[in-house]
Design an enzyme around this catalytic site. Structure first.
Site, PDB file in Angstrom:
ATOM      1  N   ARG A   6       0.841  -1.198   0.000  1.00 53.93           N
ATOM      2  CA  ARG A   6       0.000   0.000   0.000  1.00 53.93           C
ATOM      3  C   ARG A   6       0.877   1.249   0.000  1.00 53.93           C
ATOM      4  NH1 ARG A   6      -2.036  -3.616   3.835  1.00 53.93           N
ATOM      5  NH2 ARG A   6      -4.142  -4.406   3.379  1.00 53.93           N
TER       6      ARG A   6
ATOM      7  N   HIS B 188      -2.681   2.397  -5.942  1.00 55.04           N
ATOM      8  CA  HIS B 188      -3.413   1.147  -5.728  1.00 55.04           C
ATOM      9  C   HIS B 188      -3.610   0.372  -7.021  1.00 55.04           C
ATOM     10  CE1 HIS B 188      -4.782  -0.302  -1.885  1.00 55.04           C
ATOM     11  NE2 HIS B 188      -5.808  -0.910  -2.439  1.00 55.04           N
TER      12      HIS B 188
ATOM     13  N   TYR C 207      -9.770 -10.983  -6.596  1.00 50.97           N
ATOM     14  CA  TYR C 207      -8.909 -10.969  -7.779  1.00 50.97           C
ATOM     15  C   TYR C 207      -9.127 -12.184  -8.678  1.00 50.97           C
ATOM     16  CZ  TYR C 207      -6.621  -7.160  -5.359  1.00 50.97           C
ATOM     17  OH  TYR C 207      -6.384  -5.971  -4.724  1.00 50.97           O
TER      18      TYR C 207
ATOM     19  N   HIS D 145      -3.864  -9.464   3.491  1.00 54.50           N
ATOM     20  CA  HIS D 145      -5.304  -9.551   3.715  1.00 54.50           C
ATOM     21  C   HIS D 145      -5.587 -10.476   4.899  1.00 54.50           C
ATOM     22  CE1 HIS D 145      -6.318  -8.412  -0.720  1.00 54.50           C
ATOM     23  NE2 HIS D 145      -6.090  -7.361   0.038  1.00 54.50           N
TER      24      HIS D 145
ATOM     25  N   ARG E  51      -1.171  -2.317  -7.109  1.00 52.21           N
ATOM     26  CA  ARG E  51      -1.500  -3.395  -6.168  1.00 52.21           C
ATOM     27  C   ARG E  51      -2.496  -4.366  -6.805  1.00 52.21           C
ATOM     28  NH1 ARG E  51      -1.426  -4.500  -0.630  1.00 52.21           N
ATOM     29  NH2 ARG E  51      -3.360  -5.216   0.323  1.00 52.21           N
TER      30      ARG E  51
ATOM     31  N   LYS F  45      -1.631  -2.256   7.624  1.00 53.26           N
ATOM     32  CA  LYS F  45      -3.034  -2.089   7.982  1.00 53.26           C
ATOM     33  C   LYS F  45      -3.365  -2.963   9.191  1.00 53.26           C
ATOM     34  CE  LYS F  45      -7.610  -1.812   5.873  1.00 53.26           C
ATOM     35  NZ  LYS F  45      -8.392  -2.023   4.628  1.00 53.26           N
TER      36      LYS F  45
END
Length: 362
Positions: free
Chosen positions: A181, A277, A312, A303, A280, A206
């Site tokens: 990120r 992003h 994805y 994640h 990403r 995150k």
């Protein structure tokens, strides 16, 4: 290379906009309760981003209540909470567009978690938002993705002969190689990069979680080139060892790096919306298309839930099509039927020719 210097470290910025002071005369007011709630988040080590988002939600709800003469937390009822939900649904921005359901949900979650805390701390007798239903969010898929050729075209945009050209090339290479990120890249420090091992340590990503991600040789070479040739000209003592710095020797800001990446995308002629992003999303999709296991992608992207990464798989259609072509029985039957049909046609033509030849002999 010309050395440009801006504001020195420690030099004061211009005056900040003065925030409205909270009136603490009423300890049960929404303002006071909101301030105490946000302070508790900080004391419990919540991330700055979480505190910022929830704080924004608390302030917006408080302002909405004050306009309706609701000033104390105990005055908020289930009916008022429901009215606020309807207000968010019907609200229109300056461009006359509604708030996205994502934004509506985010603001309602801020209010719900706040009142859950108020009830737990006995500031109120019950939680009026406990039964407040959040809007159902659509599971969207990334619509703007770079192809492999487009990604290379964007990465090649920085002019390495110009100031910070090498740095910007290293930044684009890092984004595409690791899929990290924007905020994670800005916080990278020199000791986070293990060149010999080909890894990059992401600290307090995150959710304040650390992880190790692989980084490709090409990205490593560009970072090394930047660290040797460009960064030393701008670093200032004491060196905080952030990898990517600006002309003042300070870490880059989110706005600065976002604008630069967006500028390179536009200069490349790639007609895709998005900025940092975008790399990403593209990196994850390209790896899946080339056969990477989805759980590996989950670990790289950081994640928490596999369902987030599975998004994805919905756009990685090329690999799925190839597997479908090779393995689906209906496809194989169609191929067999097609060959049989060709054989029948050949036999029919041969029979007709033989018959015509026999008629000529007769």
């Amino acid at each position: 290379m010309t050395l440009r210097r801006g504001r020195r470290r420690g030099e004061k910025r211009g005056p900040k906009k003065k925030e409205r002071e909270i009136d603490y005369s009423d300890p049960h007011s929404l303002e006071v309760c909101g301030a105490e709630y946000l302070q508790s988040l900080a004391l419990n080590n919540y991330s700055e981003n979480t505190i910022r988002i929830r704080g924004n939600g608390v302030r917006l709800f408080t302002a909405w209540c004050y306009e309706r003469d609701v000033r104390q937390a105990a005055e908020v009822t289930e009916a008022i909470a429901d009215r606020y939900k309807k207000y968010l649904f019907h609200y229109r921005k300056k461009d006359n567009k509604p708030l996205s359901f994502q934004t509506q949900s985010q603001r309602l979650v801020s209010v719900r978690t706040w009142f859950k805390w108020l009830a737990k701390k006995k500031y109120i007798l019950y939680n009026p938002t406990a039964e407040l239903e959040l809007p159902k969010l659509e599971k969207t898929i990334p619509t703007n993705l770079l192809t492999e050729k487009e990604a290379e075209r964007v990465i090649n945009q920085p002019d390495i002969r110009q100031e910070f050209g090498v740095r910007d090339r290293a930044i684009l290479e890092t984004f595409y190689s690791t899929g990290i990120r924007r905020s994670e890249l800005l916080n990278l420090k020199i000791y986070d990069l293990q060149m010999d091992k080909g890894t990059l340590a992401i600290r307090k990503g995150k959710g304040k979680k650390d992880r190790i991600v692989p980084i490709g040789d090409r990205a490593i070479r560009w970072i090394e080139k930047y660290l040797v040739e460009e960064r030393p000209e701008y670093v200032m003592e004491p060196d905080e060892e952030y990898i990517f710095i600006n002309q003042d020797g300070l870490p880059l800001s989110k706005t600065n790096i976002g604008d630069r990446v967006l500028g390179y995308i536009r200069e490349s002629g790639v007609n895709k919306q998005g900025g940092c992003h975008l790399f990403r999303h593209s990196m994850a999709t390209h790896m899946l298309e080339n056969g990477a296991d989805i759980r590996i992608i989950q670990a790289i992207l950081g994640h928490e839930n596999l369902s987030t990464t599975e998004t994805y798989t919905k756009v990685s259609i090329a690999h799925i099509q190839e597997v479908h072509r090779r393995t689906h029985p209906a496809k194989m039957e169609r191929s067999t039927d097609h060959n049989a049909m060709e054989t029948d046609i050949k036999k029919m033509l041969e029979s007709e020719l033989i018959q015509e030849a026999q008629e000529e002999l007769d």
